[in-house]
Design a protein around this motif. Structure first.
Motif, PDB file in Angstrom:
ATOM      1  N   PHE A  37      41.685  42.491  13.250  1.00 42.64           N
ATOM      2  CA  PHE A  37      40.499  42.168  14.046  1.00 42.64           C
ATOM      3  C   PHE A  37      39.530  41.305  13.254  1.00 42.64           C
ATOM      4  O   PHE A  37      39.238  41.565  12.088  1.00 42.64           O
ATOM      5  N   SER A 320      35.089  38.539  19.441  1.00 39.47           N
ATOM      6  CA  SER A 320      36.137  38.137  18.505  1.00 39.47           C
ATOM      7  C   SER A 320      36.316  36.627  18.482  1.00 39.47           C
ATOM      8  O   SER A 320      36.184  35.964  19.514  1.00 39.47           O
ATOM      9  N   SER A 324      41.507  38.595  18.980  1.00 43.14           N
ATOM     10  CA  SER A 324      41.676  40.047  18.957  1.00 43.14           C
ATOM     11  C   SER A 324      41.336  40.599  20.332  1.00 43.14           C
ATOM     12  O   SER A 324      40.471  40.070  21.036  1.00 43.14           O
TER      13      SER A 324
END
Length: 431
Positions: A37, A320, A324
């Motif tokens: 992430f 993100s 992600s």
């Protein structure tokens, strides 16, 4: 012994513990370690921050880390600001929700049949549209000419279908009615009033300090995002912000400094066949049994999620810059705060099994279909392959954080599945 082994292999967080913040942090660290992430997260409840943290890199070439004040593209989370701007103009008496599109664009096809309300609530019949146009270098006039050629999906007002074109047109209407650029109107009437000093609208010239670069996936790993024409990719997309600023926006939506109670009621009412409000979706299927006003976004590297559990005074946003799955992560974070059992992300490993077992699994489970084709198992369609990690448990090839486990009954028949999304489990029975 089997139970101990299961916990070691598939770690589970049991929430009912006092330190929710620590559990949220543990979940996010697993998302970083397992799923790479990159972005920022804010979780607030009753006005108190439970987790606010940035992860990964804002610039992979220079190894510059994301921070809390890193600015991220919001993709379709932009739509709520477009809707707010329209409602502000309605409140000022400068337009009506019943105004026809033809009032502003008389040359647009079927414009006499489309209202402002339909554009806001995704009931206009206008197409999703926009991907190829957004990646082009055409000017505003050329883009509008191309958009006019796109056929309607259905007769205006007959049902619901998500439309980027509708919100693009709303942005143009804001400019026509207010006499100001879309970016200027939003800044003066929304961002500044909410104290959102790190929020704005992208263009192709301005240098924006602390704005994350955006990366999308390819067969060879992450690659730089393609060129996006921000002169025309606006209204449905275009706003950038920080998690802190979005927290301020969530707070502002509880008050009336920007939108009146009457306008907010219109915004948060579900319309059509898909529960779309104005710029939000109201109580979507992923609401976990709680009142939820939300919107996700995604476009070439950017995936975002904005969630307001209004009865619980819970706010969760995940932004993100490397594709992600922010919407899935938000689902897991929300479940943690709401006291649900959540499985931590873990590395999935494919095994070889006897594919004749698949014949026992195929069928309809509520609204989900398990398919078998050419010795492979699929979820809903042949684009979502299920990869075996045990004889009964499979992970989705497109998203490891989504798994399907087939559960035998006392007769050895597989009449239910455990569907796991972002670590949150749901038992679904065969039809």
């Amino acid at each position: 012994m089997k139970l101990i082994l299961l916990i070691l292999v598939f770690p589970i967080l049991i929430f009912g513990q006092k330190d929710i913040s620590a559990n949220l942090a543990k979940y996010m660290q697993a998302q970083v370690d397992v799923n790479n992430f990159s972005g920022a997260v804010l979780v607030k409840k009753d006005g108190h921050v439970l987790l606010q943290k940035a992860y990964g890199l804002a610039d992979y070439e220079w190894n510059i880390k994301n921070t809390i004040d890193t600015k991220f593209q919001l993709a379709s989370v932009t739509k709520q600001f477009t809707a707010t701007a329209i409602l502000l103009l309605v409140e000022k008496g400068k337009l009506s929700l019943d105004d026809k599109l033809s009032t502003f664009f008389p040359d647009y096809p079927k414009a006499d049949s489309v209202t402002i309300h339909m554009l806001l609530s995704h009931t206009s019949g206008l197409a999703m549209g926009f991907k190829d146009i957004a990646l082009s270098s055409m000017n505003k006039d050329s883009a509008y000419a191309e958009i006019k050629k796109m056929p309607y999906e259905f007769s205006p007002g007959m049902k619901s279908s998500y439309s980027n074109i509708g919100y693009y047109l709303l942005a143009k209407i804001i400019e026509k009615v207010s006499g100001e650029k879309y970016a200027v109107f939003l800044k003066k009437n929304i961002f500044e009033k909410a104290g959102m000093n790190n929020t704005g609208v992208s263009n192709n010239e301005s240098i924006v300090e602390k704005k994350a670069r955006v990366y999308c996936h390819s067969e060879n790993g992450l690659m730089l995002n393609p060129y996006i024409n921000w002169e025309i990719n606006v209204g449905h997309d275009g706003v950038y912000s920080t998690v802190e600023d979005l927290g301020l926006w969530d707070k502002a939506l509880y008050g009336t400094d920007i939108l009146s109670t009457q306008m907010k009621k219109l915004m948060f009412t579900p319309y059509g066949t898909e529960n779309w409000g104005y710029g939000f979706i109201i109580n979507p299927f992923y609401n976990q049994g709680h009142q939820l006003i939300a919107h996700d976004g995604g476009f070439f590297g950017t995936i975002t999620s904005f969630n307001r559990f209004t009865d619980d005074k819970l706010f969760v946003t995940v932004l993100s810059n490397n594709e992600s799955f922010s919407h899935i992560i938000s689902y897991g974070l929300s479940a943690i705060v709401l006291g649900k059992e959540v499985e931590l992300p873990y590395k999935h490993h494919q095994i070889v099994i006897d594919t004749s077992l698949y014949d026992k699994y195929i069928g309809q489970y509520d609204k989900m279909t398990i398919l078998k084709m050419d010795g492979k198992l699929y979820f809903n369609n042949t684009e979502m392959e299920l990869i075996p990690e045990s004889k009964t448990k499979f992970f989705r090839a497109d998203n490891n954080d989504r798994t399907v486990e087939f559960i035998p009954d006392s007769k050895g028949l597989y009449n239910s599945i455990i569907l796991t999304k972002g670590g949150v489990k749901e038992v679904i029975k065969r039809n």
